[in-house]
Design an enzyme around this catalytic site. Structure first.
Site, PDB file in Angstrom:
ATOM      1  N   ASN A 164       1.364 -13.083   9.813  1.00 24.17           N
ATOM      2  CA  ASN A 164       0.322 -12.162   9.324  1.00 24.17           C
ATOM      3  C   ASN A 164      -0.733 -11.913  10.404  1.00 24.17           C
ATOM      4  O   ASN A 164      -1.342 -10.842  10.468  1.00 24.17           O
ATOM      5  CB  ASN A 164      -0.326 -12.720   8.053  1.00 24.17           C
ATOM      6  CG  ASN A 164       0.589 -12.551   6.853  1.00 24.17           C
ATOM      7  OD1 ASN A 164       1.544 -11.769   6.894  1.00 24.17           O
ATOM      8  ND2 ASN A 164       0.299 -13.282   5.788  1.00 24.17           N
ATOM      9  N   LYS A 170      -3.239 -19.440  -3.335  1.00 23.53           N
ATOM     10  CA  LYS A 170      -2.642 -20.641  -3.946  1.00 23.53           C
ATOM     11  C   LYS A 170      -1.120 -20.578  -3.794  1.00 23.53           C
ATOM     12  O   LYS A 170      -0.520 -19.521  -3.982  1.00 23.53           O
ATOM     13  CB  LYS A 170      -2.978 -20.690  -5.438  1.00 23.53           C
ATOM     14  CG  LYS A 170      -4.430 -20.958  -5.770  1.00 23.53           C
ATOM     15  CD  LYS A 170      -4.577 -21.170  -7.285  1.00 23.53           C
ATOM     16  CE  LYS A 170      -5.985 -21.538  -7.678  1.00 23.53           C
ATOM     17  NZ  LYS A 170      -6.915 -20.412  -7.709  1.00 23.53           N
ATOM     18  N   ILE A 219      -0.632  -5.980   1.870  1.00 18.40           N
ATOM     19  CA  ILE A 219      -1.366  -6.183   3.129  1.00 18.40           C
ATOM     20  C   ILE A 219      -1.408  -4.947   4.037  1.00 18.40           C
ATOM     21  O   ILE A 219      -2.482  -4.593   4.540  1.00 18.40           O
ATOM     22  CB  ILE A 219      -0.851  -7.437   3.884  1.00 18.40           C
ATOM     23  CG1 ILE A 219      -1.726  -7.731   5.124  1.00 18.40           C
ATOM     24  CG2 ILE A 219       0.602  -7.357   4.245  1.00 18.40           C
ATOM     25  CD1 ILE A 219      -1.477  -9.106   5.749  1.00 18.40           C
ATOM     26  N   TYR A 257       4.488 -14.606 -10.000  1.00 15.50           N
ATOM     27  CA  TYR A 257       5.280 -13.400  -9.705  1.00 15.50           C
ATOM     28  C   TYR A 257       6.714 -13.786  -9.366  1.00 15.50           C
ATOM     29  O   TYR A 257       7.677 -13.273  -9.954  1.00 15.50           O
ATOM     30  CB  TYR A 257       4.655 -12.634  -8.531  1.00 15.50           C
ATOM     31  CG  TYR A 257       5.583 -11.608  -7.910  1.00 15.50           C
ATOM     32  CD1 TYR A 257       5.984 -10.487  -8.628  1.00 15.50           C
ATOM     33  CD2 TYR A 257       6.055 -11.762  -6.604  1.00 15.50           C
ATOM     34  CE1 TYR A 257       6.856  -9.545  -8.062  1.00 15.50           C
ATOM     35  CE2 TYR A 257       6.922 -10.829  -6.033  1.00 15.50           C
ATOM     36  CZ  TYR A 257       7.315  -9.724  -6.761  1.00 15.50           C
ATOM     37  OH  TYR A 257       8.170  -8.807  -6.211  1.00 15.50           O
ATOM     38  N   SER A 315       8.652 -15.142 -12.270  1.00 15.80           N
ATOM     39  CA  SER A 315       9.052 -14.114 -13.242  1.00 15.80           C
ATOM     40  C   SER A 315      10.224 -13.301 -12.702  1.00 15.80           C
ATOM     41  O   SER A 315      11.139 -12.938 -13.450  1.00 15.80           O
ATOM     42  CB  SER A 315       7.868 -13.218 -13.615  1.00 15.80           C
ATOM     43  OG  SER A 315       7.491 -12.382 -12.533  1.00 15.80           O
ATOM     44  N   LYS A 316      10.227 -13.026 -11.392  1.00 10.00           N
ATOM     45  CA  LYS A 316      11.351 -12.272 -10.816  1.00 10.00           C
ATOM     46  C   LYS A 316      12.636 -13.118 -10.858  1.00 10.00           C
ATOM     47  O   LYS A 316      13.713 -12.610 -11.177  1.00 10.00           O
ATOM     48  CB  LYS A 316      11.048 -11.852  -9.374  1.00 10.00           C
ATOM     49  CG  LYS A 316       9.956 -10.810  -9.220  1.00 10.00           C
ATOM     50  CD  LYS A 316      10.280  -9.468  -9.863  1.00 10.00           C
ATOM     51  CE  LYS A 316      11.422  -8.750  -9.174  1.00 10.00           C
ATOM     52  NZ  LYS A 316      11.658  -7.406  -9.787  1.00 10.00           N
ATOM     53  N   THR A 354      13.568  -9.676  -5.249  1.00 10.12           N
ATOM     54  CA  THR A 354      12.791 -10.007  -4.047  1.00 10.12           C
ATOM     55  C   THR A 354      13.227 -11.331  -3.417  1.00 10.12           C
ATOM     56  O   THR A 354      13.732 -12.221  -4.121  1.00 10.12           O
ATOM     57  CB  THR A 354      11.299 -10.080  -4.430  1.00 10.12           C
ATOM     58  OG1 THR A 354      10.554 -10.656  -3.354  1.00 10.12           O
ATOM     59  CG2 THR A 354      11.065 -10.970  -5.650  1.00 10.12           C
ATOM     60  N   ASP A 355      12.959 -11.462  -2.121  1.00  9.55           N
ATOM     61  CA  ASP A 355      13.221 -12.729  -1.423  1.00  9.55           C
ATOM     62  C   ASP A 355      12.327 -13.865  -1.922  1.00  9.55           C
ATOM     63  O   ASP A 355      12.605 -15.039  -1.673  1.00  9.55           O
ATOM     64  CB  ASP A 355      13.053 -12.549   0.099  1.00  9.55           C
ATOM     65  CG  ASP A 355      11.694 -11.991   0.523  1.00  9.55           C
ATOM     66  OD1 ASP A 355      10.810 -11.818  -0.340  1.00  9.55           O
ATOM     67  OD2 ASP A 355      11.533 -11.713   1.736  1.00  9.55           O
ATOM     68  N   GLU A 356      11.247 -13.516  -2.638  1.00  8.34           N
ATOM     69  CA  GLU A 356      10.284 -14.553  -3.021  1.00  8.34           C
ATOM     70  C   GLU A 356      10.855 -15.545  -4.041  1.00  8.34           C
ATOM     71  O   GLU A 356      10.275 -16.598  -4.282  1.00  8.34           O
ATOM     72  CB  GLU A 356       8.991 -13.911  -3.543  1.00  8.34           C
ATOM     73  CG  GLU A 356       8.371 -13.017  -2.493  1.00  8.34           C
ATOM     74  CD  GLU A 356       6.931 -12.645  -2.760  1.00  8.34           C
ATOM     75  OE1 GLU A 356       6.235 -13.399  -3.455  1.00  8.34           O
ATOM     76  OE2 GLU A 356       6.513 -11.588  -2.268  1.00  8.34           O
ATOM     77  N   ASN A 402       9.877  -8.087   2.495  1.00 11.00           N
ATOM     78  CA  ASN A 402       8.590  -7.377   2.376  1.00 11.00           C
ATOM     79  C   ASN A 402       8.761  -5.934   2.827  1.00 11.00           C
ATOM     80  O   ASN A 402       9.204  -5.689   3.950  1.00 11.00           O
ATOM     81  CB  ASN A 402       7.534  -8.035   3.275  1.00 11.00           C
ATOM     82  CG  ASN A 402       6.805  -9.145   2.571  1.00 11.00           C
ATOM     83  OD1 ASN A 402       7.423  -9.962   1.896  1.00 11.00           O
ATOM     84  ND2 ASN A 402       5.486  -9.169   2.723  1.00 11.00           N
TER      85      ASN A 402
HETATM   86  P1  NAD Z   1       5.031  -1.042  -7.556  1.00  8.72           P
HETATM   87  O1  NAD Z   1       4.068  -2.001  -8.171  1.00  8.72           O
HETATM   88  O2  NAD Z   1       4.577  -0.107  -6.510  1.00  8.72           O
HETATM   89  O3  NAD Z   1       5.712  -0.149  -8.689  1.00  8.72           O
HETATM   90  C1  NAD Z   1       6.123  -0.673  -9.921  1.00  8.72           C
HETATM   91  C2  NAD Z   1       6.281   0.485 -10.883  1.00  8.72           C
HETATM   92  O4  NAD Z   1       6.724  -0.049 -12.143  1.00  8.72           O
HETATM   93  C3  NAD Z   1       4.967   1.243 -11.171  1.00  8.72           C
HETATM   94  O5  NAD Z   1       5.206   2.630 -11.124  1.00  8.72           O
HETATM   95  C4  NAD Z   1       4.597   0.792 -12.587  1.00  8.72           C
HETATM   96  O6  NAD Z   1       3.888   1.797 -13.308  1.00  8.72           O
HETATM   97  C5  NAD Z   1       5.961   0.528 -13.185  1.00  8.72           C
HETATM   98  N1  NAD Z   1       5.925  -0.437 -14.303  1.00  8.72           N
HETATM   99  C6  NAD Z   1       5.262  -1.618 -14.340  1.00  8.72           C
HETATM  100  N2  NAD Z   1       5.474  -2.215 -15.537  1.00  8.72           N
HETATM  101  C7  NAD Z   1       6.300  -1.391 -16.236  1.00  8.72           C
HETATM  102  C8  NAD Z   1       6.887  -1.456 -17.522  1.00  8.72           C
HETATM  103  N3  NAD Z   1       6.663  -2.504 -18.343  1.00  8.72           N
HETATM  104  N4  NAD Z   1       7.690  -0.457 -17.926  1.00  8.72           N
HETATM  105  C9  NAD Z   1       7.926   0.625 -17.110  1.00  8.72           C
HETATM  106  N5  NAD Z   1       7.381   0.746 -15.893  1.00  8.72           N
HETATM  107  C10 NAD Z   1       6.580  -0.254 -15.458  1.00  8.72           C
HETATM  108  O7  NAD Z   1       6.226  -1.980  -7.035  1.00  8.72           O
HETATM  109  P2  NAD Z   1       7.189  -1.790  -5.782  1.00  8.72           P
HETATM  110  O8  NAD Z   1       6.554  -2.405  -4.607  1.00  8.72           O
HETATM  111  O9  NAD Z   1       7.668  -0.391  -5.729  1.00  8.72           O
HETATM  112  O10 NAD Z   1       8.376  -2.757  -6.215  1.00  8.72           O
HETATM  113  C11 NAD Z   1       9.494  -2.281  -6.968  1.00  8.72           C
HETATM  114  C12 NAD Z   1      10.460  -3.422  -7.172  1.00  8.72           C
HETATM  115  O11 NAD Z   1      10.880  -3.911  -5.900  1.00  8.72           O
HETATM  116  C13 NAD Z   1       9.853  -4.627  -7.909  1.00  8.72           C
HETATM  117  O12 NAD Z   1      10.828  -5.142  -8.773  1.00  8.72           O
HETATM  118  C14 NAD Z   1       9.555  -5.626  -6.811  1.00  8.72           C
HETATM  119  O13 NAD Z   1       9.656  -6.930  -7.311  1.00  8.72           O
HETATM  120  C15 NAD Z   1      10.677  -5.311  -5.843  1.00  8.72           C
HETATM  121  N6  NAD Z   1      10.370  -5.641  -4.445  1.00  8.72           N
HETATM  122  C16 NAD Z   1       9.235  -5.191  -3.855  1.00  8.72           C
HETATM  123  C17 NAD Z   1       8.979  -5.498  -2.522  1.00  8.72           C
HETATM  124  C18 NAD Z   1       7.731  -5.026  -1.810  1.00  8.72           C
HETATM  125  O14 NAD Z   1       7.438  -5.511  -0.724  1.00  8.72           O
HETATM  126  N7  NAD Z   1       6.990  -4.075  -2.348  1.00  8.72           N
HETATM  127  C19 NAD Z   1       9.890  -6.281  -1.797  1.00  8.72           C
HETATM  128  C20 NAD Z   1      11.060  -6.709  -2.433  1.00  8.72           C
HETATM  129  C21 NAD Z   1      11.280  -6.376  -3.752  1.00  8.72           C
END
Ligand code: NAD
Length: 293
Positions: free
Chosen positions: A235, A260, A176, A136, A139-140, A112-114, A165
């Protein structure tokens, strides 16, 4: 291919996109995962990316592993950081280890960009320093560094994508756009954090998945690729668009205390990905129209 987190939002769209391939989805089915999201052509293994024994059984034989499995919601990370460290850091290490042991030829880790913190103007390139603020994001960033260490130390052919996003169908209604749409459709008030001036760039989930596929096919091992959005919005402006799309007005908007360590703005320079041939296909207006019509 193996798609971890493929029962969640972006991972399930990615599994859809790879319709011609033989796909295994490995997913823990947390609150954010739903087995109904997994496309019919994929085999679902319910399990945890922290489970080394399970990974040793499941990972071998796959030509590509794409990791979407994550705890993904900033507000939850502020309440319970430990769950984020477990999956987003330790889980990534377990998965990289299993890929190395199995000799997987291509691995993509989705991030992620975060991880960069906040930027007032301009855009980050992939060389910008990591300066995460929320648990978050931290951790990423840690998971990304672990994945890159597997390339540098052991030669694991892993690429990292860092996306903006993302929005689209099947997103869990804590983020959101789906949260506001759900509340507004019910005529319930929506909480707008702080002054509403936080800026995000928006990326349609189908574009995000096309970008990840391109990196899987043509990315350089050990490299990071940005996936920028098509539209930058505060937003407050996003809220106006969601109100218009649902026929509601500002009476339903409540100012909520700011999150926060809330980052003011994210912005990605995705020239490296575009040089591989990427161009987004879904403009925000179209993506929103598809979600709300
Ligand atoms: P999400 O929360 O919708 O889905 C995450 C999935 O991972 C879920 O199905 C969950 O059951 C599964 N999961 C969680 N912990 C697990 C584990 N320990 N073992 C196996 N499966 C597990 O998330 P998302 O929005 O689809 O995001 C997917 C990835 O993309 C993430 O790494 C997130 O950081 C990244 N990302 C998301 C966005 C966004 O805006 N949603 C933007 C950039 C990057």
């Amino acid at each position: 291919m193996l798609v971890t987190g493929g029962a969640g939002f972006i991972g399930s769209h990615f599994a859809d996109l790879m319709g011609e391939a033989r796909v295994t989805v490995l997913d823990k089915l947390t609150y954010a995962g739903d087995k109904d999201n997994v496309p019919g052509h994929a085999d679902l293994v319910v399990g945890d990316i922290c489970d080394r024994e399970l990974l040793r059984a499941v990972v071998p034989g796959h030509d590509l592993v794409v990791n979407f499995a994550a705890e993904s919601h900033v507000d939850r990370s502020i309440e319970d950081p430990a769950a984020f460290v477990r999956t987003n850091v330790l889980g990534v290490e377990s998965l990289m280890r299993a890929c190395l042991e199995a000799g997987v030829p291509r691995v993509v880790h989705v991030s992620t960009d975060e991880v960069y913190g906040s930027i007032d103007s301009g855009s980050w390139t992939e060389d910008a320093p990591l300066a995460p603020n929320s648990p978050y994001a931290a951790s990423k960033a840690s998971g990304d560094l672990i994945a890159l260490s597997y390339f540098r130390t052991y030669g694991l052919p892993v690429m990292i994508t860092r996306g903006a996003n993302t929005y689209g169908p099947r997103q869990y209604p804590e983020k959101i756009i789906p949260l506001f749409l759900k509340l507004l459709r019910n005529g319930e008030p929506v909480p707008l954090y702080g002054d509403g001036a936080h800026v995000r760039e928006w990326l349609h989930v189908e574009d995000h998945c096309r970008a990840v596929r391109l990196v899987a096919e043509r990315g350089e091992p050990g490299e990071v690729y940005h996936v920028g959005g098509t539209t930058e919005l505060t937003n407050r402006r996003l809220t106006e668009l969601l109100l218009a799309a649902t026929g509601r007005d500002w009476d339903l908007v409540r100012q909520a205390p700011d999150r926060k360590a809330h980052d003011r703005r994210y912005s990605l320079d995705d020239a490296r990905l575009r040089a591989l041939g990427y161009a987004p296909m879904v403009e925000f207006a179209e993506g929103l129209e598809r979600l709300t019509s």
